[in-house]
Enzyme design. Structure first.
Site, mmCIF file in Angstrom:
data_model
loop_
_atom_site.group_PDB
_atom_site.id
_atom_site.type_symbol
_atom_site.label_atom_id
_atom_site.label_comp_id
_atom_site.label_asym_id
_atom_site.label_seq_id
_atom_site.Cartn_x
_atom_site.Cartn_y
_atom_site.Cartn_z
ATOM 1 N N CYS A 68 27.937 -17.574 -56.197
ATOM 2 C CA CYS A 68 28.591 -18.403 -57.206
ATOM 3 C C CYS A 68 29.298 -19.633 -56.629
ATOM 4 O O CYS A 68 29.641 -20.548 -57.369
ATOM 5 C CB CYS A 68 29.601 -17.568 -57.987
ATOM 6 S SG CYS A 68 30.934 -16.909 -56.969
ATOM 7 N N GLU A 102 24.127 -12.504 -63.588
ATOM 8 C CA GLU A 102 25.566 -12.783 -63.680
ATOM 9 C C GLU A 102 25.936 -13.895 -62.714
ATOM 10 O O GLU A 102 25.387 -13.992 -61.622
ATOM 11 C CB GLU A 102 26.326 -11.490 -63.357
ATOM 12 C CG GLU A 102 27.822 -11.620 -63.314
ATOM 13 C CD GLU A 102 28.368 -11.867 -61.911
ATOM 14 O OE1 GLU A 102 29.485 -12.404 -61.816
ATOM 15 O OE2 GLU A 102 27.689 -11.559 -60.921
ATOM 16 N N ARG A 133 38.606 -12.054 -64.998
ATOM 17 C CA ARG A 133 37.424 -12.543 -64.288
ATOM 18 C C ARG A 133 36.373 -12.969 -65.304
ATOM 19 O O ARG A 133 35.624 -12.150 -65.830
ATOM 20 C CB ARG A 133 36.898 -11.440 -63.378
ATOM 21 C CG ARG A 133 35.817 -11.854 -62.425
ATOM 22 C CD ARG A 133 35.519 -10.680 -61.464
ATOM 23 N NE ARG A 133 34.385 -10.933 -60.635
ATOM 24 C CZ ARG A 133 34.456 -11.396 -59.391
ATOM 25 N NH1 ARG A 133 35.615 -11.646 -58.840
ATOM 26 N NH2 ARG A 133 33.362 -11.592 -58.689
ATOM 27 N N ARG A 154 32.942 -14.446 -66.389
ATOM 28 C CA ARG A 154 31.596 -14.570 -65.835
ATOM 29 C C ARG A 154 30.607 -14.792 -66.973
ATOM 30 O O ARG A 154 30.788 -14.300 -68.076
ATOM 31 C CB ARG A 154 31.179 -13.294 -65.084
ATOM 32 C CG ARG A 154 31.950 -13.041 -63.803
ATOM 33 C CD ARG A 154 31.624 -14.101 -62.757
ATOM 34 N NE ARG A 154 32.263 -13.881 -61.495
ATOM 35 C CZ ARG A 154 33.405 -14.433 -61.123
ATOM 36 N NH1 ARG A 154 34.070 -15.212 -61.937
ATOM 37 N NH2 ARG A 154 33.895 -14.214 -59.921
#
Length: 183
Positions: A67, A105, A149, A151
């Site tokens: 990421c 993801e 978090r 995502r």
């Protein structure tokens, strides 16, 4: 590491891990401590892994790509960062294995990276591979995990007629301190 396997185990579903991998040796150690897999089904480098032997034998493929190339706190070099190009390796594994369903993801910054052009490329590639996709930004704190978090999750179905809804939020029942050891 292995969150989908943990979910499948918690749901008491019958499953078999066909392959898994990560370049980080600590990830491998942790994964092997928690899941039933042997060295022959582990890959250390996705660029050297072929999924061709698994074509038609994968129901669910789950993964992501690094990421840092898309993150708001990183340099945001996207596909100009070698880590960002690993998205294409995930797409290649989809193409080689042809799973019924995949879950991809990454950070939510993928959506607005390069004024949305990167996200348009990602969506187009998944669709060109023959999948109907659904996507949404989800926050783990809204699904029982005591961590903020955000995502993006992309769920792709080979069956173009599939209807899919992301799960409703669930209340947080644990605190981070429930996971920490007393010293």
């Amino acid at each position: 590491i292995g969150s989908i396997e943990n979910a499948l185990k918690r749901l008491n579903l019958n499953y078999k891990i066909m392959f898994a991998g990560d370049i980080d040796p600590f990830c491998k150690s942790s994964y092997f401590s928690n899941y039933d897999i042997d060295d022959t089904r582990w890959h250390n480098d996705i660029t050297e892994f072929s999924g061709k032997n698994f074509k038609g034998n994968i129901d669910l493929l789950v993964g992501g790509s690094p990421c840092q190339a898309f993150s708001m706190v990183g340099n945001r070099k996207g596909f100009e960062d070698a880590r960002g190009t690993l998205f294409y390796e995930f797409a290649r594994i989809i193409d080689e294995t042809n799973p019924k369903v995949f879950i991809y993801e990454n950070v939510k910054g993928l959506i607005n990276h390069d004024k949305g052009r990167t996200w348009a490329i990602v969506k187009r590639i998944f669709k060109n591979l023959g999948y109907k996709i659904f996507f949404r930004t989800l926050n783990s704190k809204d699904y029982g995990i005591p961590q903020h978090r955000d995502r993006i999750f992309v769920v792709g179905f080979r069956d173009q007629k599939t209807c899919f809804k992301f799960p409703c939020k669930i209340p947080l029942k644990v605190k981070m301190s429930d996971f920490l050891e007393d010293t």
